[in-house]
Scaffold this motif. Structure first.
Motif, short mmCIF file in Angstrom:
data_model
loop_
_atom_site.label_atom_id
_atom_site.label_comp_id
_atom_site.label_asym_id
_atom_site.label_seq_id
_atom_site.Cartn_x
_atom_site.Cartn_y
_atom_site.Cartn_z
N THR A 99 47.49 6.19 32.87
CA THR A 99 46.70 6.05 31.89
C THR A 99 45.52 5.14 32.28
O THR A 99 45.46 4.24 32.84
N GLN A 100 44.45 5.99 32.04
CA GLN A 100 43.11 5.27 32.29
C GLN A 100 42.25 5.32 31.21
O GLN A 100 42.08 6.46 30.76
N LEU A 101 41.20 4.49 30.94
CA LEU A 101 40.16 4.56 30.03
C LEU A 101 38.98 5.09 30.95
O LEU A 101 38.57 4.71 31.91
N VAL A 102 38.34 6.31 30.31
CA VAL A 102 37.25 6.84 31.26
C VAL A 102 35.94 6.47 30.60
O VAL A 102 35.22 6.31 31.55
N CYS A 103 35.72 6.60 29.49
CA CYS A 103 34.58 6.18 28.79
C CYS A 103 34.57 6.26 27.31
O CYS A 103 35.60 6.35 26.59
N HIS A 104 33.21 5.77 26.72
CA HIS A 104 33.36 6.00 25.11
C HIS A 104 31.86 6.41 24.82
O HIS A 104 30.89 6.82 25.86
N ASP A 105 31.86 6.96 23.54
CA ASP A 105 30.50 7.59 23.13
C ASP A 105 30.00 6.63 21.93
O ASP A 105 29.01 7.43 21.19
N GLY A 106 30.50 5.69 21.96
CA GLY A 106 29.99 4.56 20.84
C GLY A 106 30.82 4.73 19.61
O GLY A 106 30.92 3.79 18.72
N ARG A 107 31.44 5.68 19.44
CA ARG A 107 32.49 5.81 18.33
C ARG A 107 34.10 6.08 18.70
O ARG A 107 35.07 5.52 18.14
N TRP A 108 34.35 6.59 19.80
CA TRP A 108 35.62 6.96 20.36
C TRP A 108 35.76 6.42 21.80
O TRP A 108 34.72 6.59 22.51
N PHE A 109 36.89 6.16 21.89
CA PHE A 109 37.33 5.95 23.41
C PHE A 109 38.04 7.43 24.08
O PHE A 109 38.69 8.05 23.40
N TYR A 110 37.76 7.50 25.27
CA TYR A 110 38.31 8.65 25.90
C TYR A 110 39.25 8.34 27.07
O TYR A 110 39.00 7.65 27.93
N PHE A 111 40.67 8.53 27.07
CA PHE A 111 41.79 8.59 28.01
C PHE A 111 42.04 9.80 28.78
O PHE A 111 42.15 10.67 28.10
N TRP A 159 32.63 16.47 32.24
CA TRP A 159 33.61 17.25 31.72
C TRP A 159 34.16 16.84 30.40
O TRP A 159 34.42 17.70 29.66
N VAL A 160 34.06 15.53 30.03
CA VAL A 160 34.17 15.25 28.79
C VAL A 160 33.02 15.41 27.80
O VAL A 160 33.61 16.09 26.58
N TRP A 163 33.94 19.30 26.94
CA TRP A 163 35.16 19.36 26.12
C TRP A 163 34.56 19.02 24.70
O TRP A 163 34.90 19.72 23.82
N ASN A 164 33.81 17.95 24.41
CA ASN A 164 33.28 17.59 23.26
C ASN A 164 32.28 18.60 22.61
O ASN A 164 32.57 19.09 21.48
N GLU A 165 31.65 19.27 23.35
CA GLU A 165 30.78 20.40 22.98
C GLU A 165 31.53 21.53 22.60
O GLU A 165 31.50 22.28 21.64
N ALA A 166 32.61 21.79 23.41
CA ALA A 166 33.40 23.07 23.18
C ALA A 166 34.25 22.89 21.78
O ALA A 166 34.28 23.71 20.78
N GLU A 167 34.77 21.55 21.46
CA GLU A 167 35.40 21.34 20.28
C GLU A 167 34.53 21.35 19.12
O GLU A 167 34.85 21.67 18.08
N SER A 168 33.17 21.06 19.39
CA SER A 168 32.23 21.13 18.11
C SER A 168 31.89 22.37 17.61
O SER A 168 31.66 22.61 16.50
N GLN A 169 32.28 23.30 18.43
CA GLN A 169 31.91 24.91 18.36
C GLN A 169 33.12 25.51 17.80
O GLN A 169 33.20 26.56 17.21
N ARG A 170 34.48 25.02 17.85
CA ARG A 170 35.52 25.77 17.38
C ARG A 170 35.57 25.69 15.74
O ARG A 170 35.06 24.58 15.02
N PRO A 171 35.98 26.67 15.21
CA PRO A 171 35.95 26.92 13.60
C PRO A 171 36.97 25.88 13.06
O PRO A 171 37.95 25.65 13.63
#
Length: 175
Positions: A99-111, A159-160, A163-171
């Protein structure tokens, strides 16, 4: 009952494991037991999520975050997950979960969490995790300030972001 016992033993063991810095990787030894397997005698895909949660708790305890949660009455919530399965983990097999913490976007942490067996990656997951309070999501800056690491990385890997961009386009029919 099973996850509660695993959760308790993970936290107890974390007390005696070395402290970690935010940049470090937690390595949790695991074993696929009788309550973890499916009809194919391998680790069930739902159990991967339980082990990954245990890995995040081990990591959180070892960086000192669990005590901050208690002090501030914070919780955690998953905001999303993406898992890739590549190799099976058979019944009674030993494996490790990193388990490693990769980054954050100000609201969320990404593992980034991976299971390994015989030095090969079996699964890899990107987990989007938020810290919560009664008022909603706690800003990452506040959490990092409490951890004493205001400087810690907001450089989001491509890559993070993808993934966020792809998730934002999902219905999403829930709105």
């Amino acid at each position: 009952m099973y996850p509660l016992l695993k959760f308790s033993s993970t936290l107890i063991r974390a007390k005696f494991r070395p402290r970690l810095a935010l940049e470090e990787k937690s390595v949790l030894p695991c074993r696929a037991g009788i309550t973890d397997i499916d009809l194919f005698m391998e680790l069930n895909n739902a159990r991967y999520f339980i082990y990954m949660e245990l890995g995040r708790w081990d990591f959180s305890y070892r960086i000192g975050f669990v005590s901050l949660m208690k002090r501030h009455n914070w919780g955690v919530a998953a905001g999303g997950a993406s898992v890739r399965f590549r190799r099976r983990i058979p019944f009674l097999a030993n494996f490790t979960l990193t388990t490693q913490l990769v980054c954050h976007d100000g609201r969320w942490f990404y593992f980034l969490q991976e299971t390994h067996r015989n030095e090969m990656v079996c699964s890899s997951a990107l987990m989007k995790i938020g810290v919560t309070s009664k008022q909603g999501l706690v800003p990452v800056a506040e959490v990092l300030s409490q951890v004493g690491r205001e400087d810690w990385g907001s450089d989001i890997p491509e890559w993070v972001s993808a993934w966020n961009e792809a998730e934002s386009q999902r219905p999403w029919s829930g709105e």
